[in-house]
Design a protein around this motif. Structure first.
Motif, PDB file in Angstrom:
ATOM      1  N   GLY A 122      -8.971   7.835   7.120  1.00 10.18           N
ATOM      2  CA  GLY A 122     -10.026   8.131   6.162  1.00 10.18           C
ATOM      3  C   GLY A 122     -11.348   7.454   6.478  1.00 10.18           C
ATOM      4  O   GLY A 122     -12.417   8.062   6.419  1.00 10.18           O
ATOM      5  N   ARG A 123     -11.274   6.171   6.863  1.00 10.73           N
ATOM      6  CA  ARG A 123     -12.521   5.429   7.070  1.00 10.73           C
ATOM      7  C   ARG A 123     -13.295   5.952   8.278  1.00 10.73           C
ATOM      8  O   ARG A 123     -14.511   5.783   8.353  1.00 10.73           O
TER       9      ARG A 123
ATOM     10  N   SER B 279      -8.147  10.538   3.750  1.00 13.35           N
ATOM     11  CA  SER B 279      -7.126   9.808   4.485  1.00 13.35           C
ATOM     12  C   SER B 279      -5.819  10.552   4.265  1.00 13.35           C
ATOM     13  O   SER B 279      -5.278  10.546   3.162  1.00 13.35           O
TER      14      SER B 279
ATOM     15  N   ASP C 101     -13.967  12.358  -2.088  1.00 16.29           N
ATOM     16  CA  ASP C 101     -12.984  11.527  -1.383  1.00 16.29           C
ATOM     17  C   ASP C 101     -11.621  11.999  -1.887  1.00 16.29           C
ATOM     18  O   ASP C 101     -11.233  11.720  -3.022  1.00 16.29           O
TER      19      ASP C 101
ATOM     20  N   ASN D 265      -8.905   5.105  -6.954  1.00 15.38           N
ATOM     21  CA  ASN D 265      -8.063   3.993  -6.498  1.00 15.38           C
ATOM     22  C   ASN D 265      -8.627   2.644  -6.948  1.00 15.38           C
ATOM     23  O   ASN D 265      -7.903   1.808  -7.479  1.00 15.38           O
TER      24      ASN D 265
ATOM     25  N   ARG E 193      -1.929  -5.187  -7.572  1.00 14.65           N
ATOM     26  CA  ARG E 193      -1.531  -3.786  -7.446  1.00 14.65           C
ATOM     27  C   ARG E 193      -0.175  -3.672  -6.766  1.00 14.65           C
ATOM     28  O   ARG E 193       0.035  -4.256  -5.715  1.00 14.65           O
TER      29      ARG E 193
ATOM     30  N   LYS F  51      -2.232   9.291   2.640  1.00 16.86           N
ATOM     31  CA  LYS F  51      -1.802   9.298   1.236  1.00 16.86           C
ATOM     32  C   LYS F  51      -1.111  10.641   0.943  1.00 16.86           C
ATOM     33  O   LYS F  51       0.038  10.822   1.291  1.00 16.86           O
TER      34      LYS F  51
ATOM     35  N   THR G  48       0.832  -1.203   0.000  1.00 10.86           N
ATOM     36  CA  THR G  48       0.000   0.000   0.000  1.00 10.86           C
ATOM     37  C   THR G  48       0.866   1.252   0.000  1.00 10.86           C
ATOM     38  O   THR G  48       2.034   1.209   0.423  1.00 10.86           O
TER      39      THR G  48
HETATM   40  N1  F0G Z   1     -10.590   6.264   0.164  1.00 11.31           N
HETATM   41  C1  F0G Z   1      -9.646   5.846  -0.698  1.00 11.31           C
HETATM   42  C2  F0G Z   1      -9.723   6.256  -2.139  1.00 11.31           C
HETATM   43  C3  F0G Z   1      -8.584   5.031  -0.246  1.00 11.31           C
HETATM   44  O1  F0G Z   1      -7.664   4.626  -1.100  1.00 11.31           O
HETATM   45  C4  F0G Z   1      -8.543   4.665   1.131  1.00 11.31           C
HETATM   46  C5  F0G Z   1      -7.475   3.798   1.639  1.00 11.31           C
HETATM   47  C6  F0G Z   1      -9.546   5.152   1.990  1.00 11.31           C
HETATM   48  C7  F0G Z   1     -10.552   5.952   1.472  1.00 11.31           C
HETATM   49  C8  F0G Z   1      -9.567   4.803   3.452  1.00 11.31           C
HETATM   50  O2  F0G Z   1      -8.578   5.463   4.142  1.00 11.31           O
HETATM   51  O3  F0G Z   1      -7.146   3.625   5.074  1.00 11.31           O
HETATM   52  O4  F0G Z   1      -7.058   5.945   6.013  1.00 11.31           O
HETATM   53  O5  F0G Z   1      -9.040   4.526   6.406  1.00 11.31           O
HETATM   54  N2  F0G Z   1      -6.723   3.107   0.888  1.00 11.31           N
HETATM   55  C9  F0G Z   1      -5.581   2.262   1.291  1.00 11.31           C
HETATM   56  C10 F0G Z   1      -5.070   1.512   0.101  1.00 11.31           C
HETATM   57  C11 F0G Z   1      -5.858   1.390   2.469  1.00 11.31           C
HETATM   58  O6  F0G Z   1      -4.196   0.631   0.295  1.00 11.31           O
HETATM   59  O7  F0G Z   1      -5.473   1.783  -1.023  1.00 11.31           O
HETATM   60  P1  F0G Z   1      -7.921   4.844   5.490  1.00 11.31           P
END
Ligand code: F0G
Length: 459
Positions: free
Chosen positions: A100-101, A255, A215, A186, A406, A258, A50
């Protein structure tokens, strides 16, 4: 500048990584039930699982952390973050969240009712999960080009405007409490969304009285793609492009792991006063007081500095250049990938590389295992293990369109020679691809099985 600009930083602290021997790798695979999530990080050589929370912070971020104010309420760290938030995003209100979540959970808790719909280009799986957890129904309305791996469309993350109009007409505005878009996309290869599309999506949502949330995880990478690829934006700064992006929306989830280049953190931002009040109440219940939201003061300072660094154009030129460099090297090694290469990751088409392995035997899993076996590299399967599900009526398995692996690139962490190594290992695997065998699941949980499922090789 060159096509792949060198790192706009030099290294003054290093973290050792080791390639353990082939027999030890085989043992690690067996112990993990052939699921790379189960392998200890100390046994991974190059970790491309990741790009989330895995980046390297700058000296300015570490220095800012030392000045963190750990007051429970109204900390200086919060004020510093608030200033940056205002400058880049311009929303009236925001709260920090632990990632993020958590922002998604709070938004869904206060704004979504059982049976309602949330459209987007494509939701990330945690967003989808949070919507479903409140009884909501996520809908993915990305343009069809997103599923054509060789289409060279410059903005494959765009929303299909006709699908969106039809969707709103079909389910009714009263059943859509808010609409979303993910930048970059993503779940669809890290592909960008154009400003033209963002403007049109905003116009459609607003014409129907639907609040528009972005997002924003990879907003800086999206801004740089717009600068590079969209008419009229070459001379705008990424900061100006980001401001224009968020001026179109009523709020955002992010989040910070990133594009704010921190190890933990996120936020939820809104303009609406009443909604903000509800958010504050929910935040206090779930995350913490409104000026820290489940983070330490020092984390807020790291985010404040990281948000600006993430928008730096020398950094973004190198960042997107590095991803493209890996993508091109992999392609030249004879391995099919999603094109054009996305912002944060290269997505390999394992189904096409290993056509002799049927989807039921998980070609993506076979490749993810082989990457570790051959080179100690960890990627993630995003194919039939992650996304196949039994049809609720017939019980028959429904398989995803593509079996992908990925390779997500942590920010400012690996160098070009690490990328060369990854491409070389993939080239070796491609040469003997025909020998690779599929896998059979020996254990799986009901939901999100790819994290913990166990496998055995098919003889
Ligand atoms: N939205 C997107 C587009 C994301 O890619 C992610 C997390 C989240 C929300 C959630 O954020 O992990 O901080 O709670 N993506 C990571 C990945 C886990 O590996 O693509 P989070």
């Amino acid at each position: 500048m060159t096509q792949h600009p060198p790192e706009p930083f030099r290294i003054k602290m290093t973290e050792p990584i080791h390639l353990i021997g082939p027999e030890e790798r085989e043992k690690a695979l067996q112990k993990a039930g052939y699921n790379v999530f189960g392998i200890d990080a100390k046994n991974i050589f190059i970790d491309l699982l990741t790009d989330s929370g895995t980046g390297a912070m700058s000296q300015h971020q570490w220095a800012a952390m030392m000045a963190g104010d750990e007051s429970y309420a109204g900390a200086r760290s919060y004020n510093r973050l608030s200033e940056v938030m205002q400058d880049i995003f311009g929303f009236k209100h925001f709260v920090p969240t632990h990632q993020g979540r958590a922002a998604e959970n709070i938004l869904c808790a206060v704004a979504l009712q059982d049976g309602q719909y949330i459209p987007s280009n494509m939701h990330f799986d945690t967003t989808e999960g949070n919507i479903r957890a409140r009884g909501g129904r996520p809908a993915n309305l990305v343009i069809d080009e997103a599923f054509n791996i060789s289409s060279q469309h410059p903005f494959k993350g765009n929303m299909d405007l006709e699908k969106l109009e039809n969707f709103i007409a079909e389910v009714g505005t009263e059943n859509i409490p808010f609409g979303m878009i993910t930048i970059t996309n993503n779940a669809g290869g890290g592909q960008p969304v154009s400003m033209e599309n963002l403007r049109a999506v905003s116009e459609i949502y607003h014409r129907h009285g639907i609040p528009f949330f972005i997002d924003a995880c990879r907003f800086a990478e999206n801004s740089y793609f717009i600068k590079q690829r969209e008419d009229g934006y070459a001379d705008k700064s990424t900061l100006e492009i980001a401001r224009e992006t968020f001026s179109l929306a009523d709020g955002a989830t992010m989040s910070a792991k990133k594009d704010a280049i921190v190890n933990i953190g996120g936020f939820l931002a809104v303009n609406n006063d009443k909604l903000f009040q509800k958010i504050c109440n929910e935040l206090i219940l779930r995350e913490g007081f409104i000026t820290y939201g489940g983070l330490a003061g020092r984390d807020l300072d790291a985010i404040a500095v990281g948000l600006r660094e993430g928008l730096d154009e020398a950094y973004l030129a190198y960042r997107l250049g590095q991803t493209a460099y890996l993508g091109n090297a992999i392609k030249q090694a004879g391995v099919p990938i999603i094109e054009p290469v996305g912002g944060h990751a290269v997505y390999i088409d394992a189904g096409k590389l290993l056509p002799h392995i049927p989807q039921a035997d998980f070609p993506g899993q076979a490749l993810a295992v082989e990457l570790y076996r051959e080179g100690g590299i960890r990627g993630v399967e995003l194919g039939s293990v992650a996304f196949a599900y039994p049809d609720p009526d017939t019980g028959e398995m429904v398989y995803p369109e593509l079996d992908l692996v990925r390779l997500a690139i942590p920010r400012r962490t690996y160098t070009q020679s690490h990328m060369d190594y990854v491409a070389e290992i993939l080239g070796r695997i491609a040469k003997r691809g025909g020998e690779l065998k599929g896998y059979r699941i020996t254990y799986e949980p009901k939901l999100m099985r790819h994290f913990t499922a166990q496998f055995e090789p098919i003889a």
